[in-house]
Design a protein around this motif. Structure first.
Motif, PDB file in Angstrom:
ATOM      1  N   THR B  67      -3.245  -0.696   4.983  1.00  0.00           N
ATOM      2  CA  THR B  67      -3.946   0.089   3.088  1.00  0.00           C
ATOM      3  C   THR B  67      -4.605   0.784   3.510  1.00  0.00           C
ATOM      4  OG1 THR B  67      -5.891  -1.947   4.030  1.00  0.00           O
ATOM      5  CG2 THR B  67      -4.004  -2.604   2.696  1.00  0.00           C
ATOM      6  N   GLY B  69      -5.375   3.886   4.308  1.00  0.00           N
ATOM      7  CA  GLY B  69      -4.821   5.296   3.645  1.00  0.00           C
ATOM      8  C   GLY B  69      -5.139   6.090   4.592  1.00  0.00           C
ATOM      9  N   TYR B  71      -6.939   7.620   5.908  1.00  0.00           N
ATOM     10  CA  TYR B  71      -8.722   7.812   7.297  1.00  0.00           C
ATOM     11  C   TYR B  71      -8.234   7.128   8.347  1.00  0.00           C
ATOM     12  CZ  TYR B  71     -10.847   8.297   2.448  1.00  0.00           C
ATOM     13  OH  TYR B  71     -11.289   8.922   0.844  1.00  0.00           O
ATOM     14  N   LEU B  84      -8.405  13.074  -1.891  1.00  0.00           N
ATOM     15  CA  LEU B  84      -7.286  12.913  -0.703  1.00  0.00           C
ATOM     16  C   LEU B  84      -5.449  13.953  -0.914  1.00  0.00           C
ATOM     17  CD1 LEU B  84      -6.950   8.565  -1.027  1.00  0.00           C
ATOM     18  CD2 LEU B  84      -7.959  10.016   1.337  1.00  0.00           C
ATOM     19  N   GLU B 217      -3.461  10.109  -6.009  1.00  0.00           N
ATOM     20  CA  GLU B 217      -3.822   9.971  -5.148  1.00  0.00           C
ATOM     21  C   GLU B 217      -3.492   9.005  -4.093  1.00  0.00           C
ATOM     22  OE1 GLU B 217      -5.943  10.293  -7.007  1.00  0.00           O
ATOM     23  OE2 GLU B 217      -6.925  12.357  -7.149  1.00  0.00           O
ATOM     24  N   LEU B 218      -3.016   7.679  -5.204  1.00  0.00           N
ATOM     25  CA  LEU B 218      -3.174   6.397  -4.349  1.00  0.00           C
ATOM     26  C   LEU B 218      -1.123   5.808  -4.170  1.00  0.00           C
ATOM     27  CD1 LEU B 218      -1.021   4.357  -6.012  1.00  0.00           C
ATOM     28  CD2 LEU B 218      -3.160   3.961  -8.132  1.00  0.00           C
ATOM     29  N   GLU B 219      -1.656   5.126  -3.152  1.00  0.00           N
ATOM     30  CA  GLU B 219      -0.467   5.394  -2.189  1.00  0.00           C
ATOM     31  C   GLU B 219      -0.044   3.420  -2.660  1.00  0.00           C
ATOM     32  OE1 GLU B 219      -1.603   4.165   1.635  1.00  0.00           O
ATOM     33  OE2 GLU B 219      -1.969   6.135   2.048  1.00  0.00           O
ATOM     34  N   ALA B 255     -10.683  -0.275   2.083  1.00  0.00           N
ATOM     35  CA  ALA B 255      -9.318   0.078   2.795  1.00  0.00           C
ATOM     36  C   ALA B 255      -9.107  -0.436   4.010  1.00  0.00           C
ATOM     37  CB  ALA B 255      -9.197   1.362   2.444  1.00  0.00           C
ATOM     38  N   PRO B 283      -7.414   4.948  -1.638  1.00  0.00           N
ATOM     39  CA  PRO B 283      -5.572   4.791  -1.496  1.00  0.00           C
ATOM     40  C   PRO B 283      -5.039   4.177  -2.121  1.00  0.00           C
ATOM     41  CG  PRO B 283      -6.441   4.534   0.206  1.00  0.00           C
ATOM     42  CD  PRO B 283      -7.900   5.357  -0.492  1.00  0.00           C
TER      43      PRO B 283
END
Lengths: 630, 630
Positions: B67, B69, B71, B84, B217-219, B255, B283
Motif C-alpha cells: 500500500t 505507493g 514512497y 505523484l 494518481e491513485l493505485e 501508506a 496513492p
C-alpha cells in the motif's frame, strides 16, 4: 553469564515507588466474611458528582476486583525482608490434617538451606514447611468432595461476587447494573456466587483454588469457566539477564496491573532462592515448571533427567509453597513422531525436553509413568496440576494437528487419575491458532478433559506480527475466553524476540485484562458491565478524572490525554482534543438530549429552536477556551 | 487556535527519511496486466537460504500486498510539489465520457483558487477538474453493469491475486501454500481473482473501487467481502494542532504501514488547501466527511447548514478528487428521540450535527431528502458513498439498540437508491459492541443493505481501557472482519483521549493489519497463509533477519530483538533471548526432528541414543556463546 545477582543485598531490598503508589481516587476496602479472619480486599474508586441543572448528582463508588495485594494500600507496611502477612496459616492449622516439618525434606532444599555461600541471597524468615499428616489429603478438592466449605472457598465467593447483592439492593446502582445478555457456550454462571457454589464447582473439578499450604500469604482466587476469566503472567530471569530484586519487583508490578497468577520461569543458578523471595512476597498463586529446575540439576542435559531428580524437585518446590506445577506428562513417546512433519516442530520448552528424553531412552515419558506418585506429592501440599501442553502448535500451520490433540486426550486421561486422588487440575492449551480454529480447541478440551479449567497461551492468531504478539494473541485470547477458557496466559510485545521489560509486562497484562474482561462481558458474567457503564457515563459527562480513574490503566490514560491537552483546566473541559470545542459531538448530543428527553418531538416549536440556537451560541463562544467548568 | 500552518513553505515541503526508507531486503516489483499501462506494484521480500546438511536450500521470495505507493521505492523520484505520477488519466480519457472543465465549478472552489492570500499554501500544479459529460455516468459500477472490465478492475484483480497462479505452479512454494480451510460465514472467495470476478462483484454492489476521476494518481484497490479485508486510517489537523506538511507526512506514514484508504478529517481554516496537497500525493483512495467542512462555512452552527452549502461542498471536494464521502443521510428526525435514553447519546460528530439540524428545524435530514441529487453529483465524478452511521453506539450499553438498527435499515433503503444511479456504496458500522453482539451487526448489515461492503469502526469490545483502544477495538475488528466486514476503520491508542502522533498511527495501523490479516486467514482467503508460513519457517530455522523482514513491522521487530541481544552475531544465533542457549526448545526440536523424521521410532536403538547425546554435548558447549553460525 550475567545471571548471578551479585548486587542483591538483603538490607536494601526495596520496591520502587512506581510499583506501589496507590491508584488515583482509590482505596482498599475489605469485605469480611462469616468469620473475622476472612477479609477480602477490593479496590473502591470514588467518583465525582454529575453537575445537572438541579445541582450535583452523586455517582456511587465503583468496586474493582483487586489483584494488587497490600502493595497499593498506603496503610500496609511493606517489608520485603519479612514477607507478606500470613493470611491462611490459621485456616490450615485448624484443619488438623497437616504437620509442621523440621525443615525441608528434599535433598536439594536441605542442601541450599545449609550452604553458607548462599547466606547473602537467602530469604531471612524461612518458615519450616508443612505437609499433610500421613495418609491425609489436604487439597481443596478433597474438602469440597466431603462437603466442607473451607475459608478459602468462602473467600473466593466473596471476591468473585464483588458485593453484587448489595449493589442490586441499592437504587444508586440501578442504571450501572444494566447489562446485555451473554452468550455462554454452555458456561453456567449463577446470579450470585455462593460459597456452596464454589465448593460444588471445585468438587466436580470445574474450578480450582491453587493454594499450597506452604504459601499462606496468598489471597485465594479461583479459576473456572463459571467465574471471572483470569490471567496469568510470567516472569523469570533468563540465563542471560536479571537479578532477584528485579524479579520481586516484576512480581509486584504484575500484581499491580492485574495478574491473577504468576509463573516463575526463572533459570540459572539461584532459582531456589529467587523463588523463596517471590513466594514470601506474592499475594497471588505462583506456578512453576519444575522440569526447568530439574534440568539445571543435570547441567542442561535432558537425557540425564530421572524420576528421582524430578521427584526431589517437586518436593523442594512444594515445600517452598508453589501453588501449581506445569507437568508435561502428556508428551508420550508415540506422539513425538507426529511432530516430525510440522512446520515448527515442538516449541514448548518442557515439551521438547521430554520429547528428547523419550527419544534418547526410547522409553515412555517418566512423568506419565510416575503420574500417580506425582499425585501423592501434590495432595500432601495441595499443589494443583497445570497439565502442560508440550506439543502445542508454534505456528498457524501446526494448529489443531494430530500431535496437539493426541496430547490433549492424554491430558484428559491424566485428569481422571488426578481426580481419583482429589488433586486439582487445569489443562494448558493453544499457542498459534487461526481464529476459525480456536473454538475447536475449547470444545475438544471440554469434552476430552471433562470441563477441567482450560488455561491457554493466547492463542496467537497470525504469525506475521512479532513485536505485536500481545495483540495477535489478545485477539485469540478474548475469543477463547468467551468460549470458556478459565485463565489466559499473557504474551508480551517481546514474545519471540526478547525478554520483556517492565513496560512490556504492563502492556501484556493490560492487553490480557482487556481480553479477560471482554470475555466476561461476552459470557454475561453478572455485574461485568458496571465498570464499563460508569466509565462511559463519566466520558459522556466530561468527567475526565473519573474516566481516567475507572480505566484499566489510569496512569497511561491520563498521560495520553495530557500529551494533547496538558493543562489541568482541560480536565474539566466540555470537549476533547479530537474535535476541539466547536465540533464536540458529545456536547452537541447533550444539548439534543436535554431537549429530546423533555419534549415530545412534535412540540419542538419555534421557541424551542430558538432556545437551541441560544444554547449553540453559548457553547461556541471561543476556540480552544473552555466554555464551561463543572 | 494554532491550526494556521504559518510555517508551511512550499519550497521546503519534504518528507522525513523515516517515512520513505525502503523496507529491508525488499524491492518494489510491478506486475504488468493486459496492457503496458497496467502496472501493479507489489513488495517482494528476498530471503536467505536454509542451511542443511546437504548444503544451502533456497527460500523463495515472498510477495506482500503493498500500500506504500512509490514512497518506498528508491527508484521513484518523490516531489511533493509536483505530486505523484498520473496513473489513470489515460484510462479515464479513453472512455470519452468525461470533459475537462475550465476550473472548479463550486463557488467555494473558485473562491479559494482566486484568493491571493492563499498563494503560499496552494498546491502549485493544480489540474483543472474533469466531470462526466452531460447525461453520462462514470462510476465503476456503471461500467461493470454494462459488462465493461475497466483497467481499474483488471488492476485490482492482479493486485488481489498476488501472482497466486504462478506460485501454485512453482514447486518451491508448495509447502508455503499449505493453508487451513476457512470459515467464511457466506463469503465466496474464488481460488483465483479474475477481472471478470471483480466486474461481477462491483456490478452487484458487493464490492467497490473508490476512484474519483479527479484522483488519477491513485493505485486502484477494491473493498468487498470476497477480497482481502482492508483497513482505513484517519488523519486530520484538529482545530487545536498541526500543519499541512505534517498532514502529508502522516498520509505517507499511513501508506507505509499498510493503510489501504485514508480519511482526511481535517478541520480549521485551510482544509481545502490541505486536502489538495494530500490528494495530489496520495496513492490510496481518500475519503472525507463533507459536512465537517460545510459546518466550517457556517461558523460551526449546525442549524445554519443548508442543502445549498453542502451541495457546493460536495462539488468542491469531488472536483479535487475525493474518492468517497461519508454521508449521514440515515439520521432521520424520528430516530433522534430513540437516542434520548442512551447512556452516551449520539457520539458520531456527523450524526450529532445532523440530529441537531433536524431538531432545530423540525424537518427531515436534508441529506436524506436530497439524496437523489447527491447521487447525481457522485456519478458525475465517481465518488463512492460511505453511508455514515451517525447513530453508532458510543458505549457497550448502547450497542445494537433501536436507534442504531433503525438507521442501518435506512442505509439499506438509501443503498437501493444509490444503486439505481449505479453509484458505489459502502455502509459504516459499529463503535462500541461487546463480543457476543458483534455478529448480529454483520448479519443485519448483510440482510438490510444487500451485501453492500460493510466498513466498521472497531468495534471496541469493552469501554474500560482508554489508552489501549486500538487493542479493545482490534479484538472486535478481527471478529467482524472474519464475519464479513470488508474494511476496518482503525483506532489508535489515543482514541477518546487525544490526537494521535506518528507512533500512535503506526501502532493503530499495525493492530488493524493484524485484525484484517487474521480475518483473511479465518475466512480462508487463498494464499493468506504464505507469509505466516514463511515467517514461521524462518523463526524455526533461526533466520532472524528473515523473520524481521517478513513481519508487519520489520523495524520494531528488530528493535525489540536488539533490546535484549544487540550484537549482530546474535542475529545468526541458534537460540533466542527468552530461553538462552541451554534451553532453546526450537533447537532441541530440530534435533528431535532430524532423528524422528529419518528413523522409525522402533529403530531408535542405543547407537541413536548415543548420537543424540553427542549432539546434545555439541550444542551445550558454552553459555551465551553462539555455537553455530549459519
Amino acid at each position: 553469564m550475567s545471571a548471578i545477582p551479585h548486587d542483591f543485598v538483603r538490607k536494601t531490598a526495596q520496591l520502587s515507588e512506581e510499583v506501589t503508589r496507590p491508584f488515583p481516587n482509590s482505596r482498599k476496602i475489605h469485605v469480611t466474611g462469616s468469620r473475622p479472619d476472612i477479609r477480602v480486599p477490593m479496590r473502591e474508586v470514588t467518583l465525582t458528582p454529575t453537575q445537572t441543572n438541579q445541582g450535583p448528582e452523586e455517582n456511587p463508588p465503583v468496586l474493582i476486583y483487586d489483584t494488587s495485594g497490600p502493595y497499593t494500600d498506603p496503610e500496609a507496611r511493606i517489608d520485603l525482608l519479612a514477607g507478606l502477612p500470613d493470611i491462611r496459616s490459621g485456616w490450615i492449622a485448624e484443619r488438623e490434617d497437616t504437620e509442621q516439618l523440621d525443615g525441608p525434606t528434599s535433598a536439594f532444599g536441605r542442601e541450599r538451606q545449609n550452604d553458607p555461600q548462599l547466606a547473602h541471597l537467602r530469604f531471612e524468615h524461612l518458615r519450616t514447611p508443612r505437609r499433610a499428616k500421613s495418609g491425609r489429603n489436604v487439597t481443596q478438592m478433597h474438602y469440597a468432595r466431603q462437603g466442607i466449605i473451607t475459608p478459602e472457598m468462602e473467600y473466593v465467593a466473596i471476591r468473585e461476587n464483588m458485593r453484587l447483592d448489595e449493589l442490586r439492593a441499592d437504587p444508586r446502582y440501578a442504571k450501572l447494573l444494566r447489562q446485555h445478555p451473554g452468550q455462554s457456550f454452555g458456561a453456567a454462571i449463577p446470579e450470585t456466587i455462593t460459597p456452596e457454589f464454589v465448593r460444588d464447582e471445585i468438587a466436580c473439578g470445574r474450578a480450582i483454588i491453587p493454594a499450597n499450604i506452604n504459601h499462606p500469604e496468598l489471597e485465594p482466587m479461583i479459576i473456572g469457566r463459571n467465574f471471572r476469566v483470569k490471567i496469568n503472567t510470567n516472569i523469570g530471569n533468563s540465563a542471560l539477564t536479571s537479578s532477584i530484586e528485579e524479579e520481586v519487583e516484576k512480581m509486584v508490578w504484575s500484581a499491580r496491573w492485574g495478574g491473577d497468577t504468576l509463573m516463575d520461569l526463572s533459570t540459572g543458578k539461584h532459582i531456589h532462592e529467587t523463588r523463596e523471595w517471590i513466594l514470601r512476597n506474592a499475594p497471588m498463586p505462583i506456578g512453576t515448571v519444575p522440569i526447568y529446575q530439574a534440568l539445571e540439576k543435570v547441567d542442561g542435559k535432558p537425557e540425564e533427567l530421572s524420576w528421582e531428580i524430578v521427584r526431589d524437585t517437586l518436593i523442594e518446590q512444594a515445600e517452598q509453597g508453589v501453588d501449581y506445577f506445569t507437568i508435561h506428562a502428556g508428551v508420550l513417546l508415540r506422539y513425538v513422531p507426529l511432530t516430525a512433519d510440522r512446520l515448527t516442530g515442538i516449541v514448548s520448552r518442557g515439551g521438547s525436553i521430554l520429547a528428547k528424553w523419550c527419544l534418547a531412552h526410547h522409553q515412555e515419558n517418566f512423568l506419565y509413568t510416575h503420574f500417580e506418585e506425582i499425585c501423592e506429592i501434590m495432595k500432601a501440599y495441595d499443589v494443583a496440576f497445570s497439565l502442560g501442553d508440550g506439543l502445542r502448535p508454534g505456528s498457524l500451520a501446526d494448529a489443531n494437528d494430530a500431535a496437539q490433540f493426541a496430547e490433549l486426550e492424554t491430558l484428559g486421561e491424566l485428569t481422571q487419575v488426578a481426580w481419583k486422588h482429589d488433586v486439582q487440575v487445569m489443562i494448558e492449551g493453544p499457542g498459534h491458532v487461526p481464529l476459525q480454529m480456536v473454538r475447536e480447541n475449547m470444545t475438544k478440551e471440554l469434552a476430552d478433559c471433562f470441563e477441567a479449567p482450560f488455561y491457554t497461551l493466547g492463542p496467537i492468531v497470525t504469525d506475521i506480527a512479532p513485536a505485536y504478539d500481545h495483540i495477535t494473541s489478545g485477539m485469540g485470547a478474548a475469543n477463547i475466553g468467551w468460549y470458556g477458557t478459565a485463565m489466559l496466559c499473557y504474551v508480551t510485545p517481546k514474545e519471540h524476540l526478547g525478554l520483556p521489560n517492565k513496560e512490556d509486562v504492563r502492556e501484556g497484562i493490560i492487553t490480557y485484562k482487556i481480553a479477560a474482561h471482554a470475555a466476561d462481558l461476552a459470557k454475561g458474567l453478572p455485574g461485568a458491565q458496571i465498570q464499563d457503564n460508569a466509565l462511559s457515563k463519566a466520558r459522556f459527562e466530561f468527567r475526565w478524572e473519573d474516566q481516567f480513574n475507572l480505566s484499566l490503566d489510569p496512569e497511561r490514560a491520563r498521560e495520553y490525554h495530557d500529551a494533547t491537552l496538558p493543562h489541568q483546566s482541560h480536565k474539566v473541559a466540555h470537549f476533547c482534543s479530537m474535535c476541539g470545542p466547536h465540533f464536540c459531538s458529545m456536547k452537541i448530543t447533550q444539548d439534543v438530549r436535554d431537549y429530546a428527553a423533555n419534549q415530545r418531538i412534535e412540540n419542538l416549536d419555534a421557541a424551542v429552536a430558538e432556545g437551541m440556537r441560544e444554547k449553540a451560541r453559548e457553547f461556541r463562544e471561543d476556540g480552544a477556551a473552555i466554555y464551561k467548568a463543572v
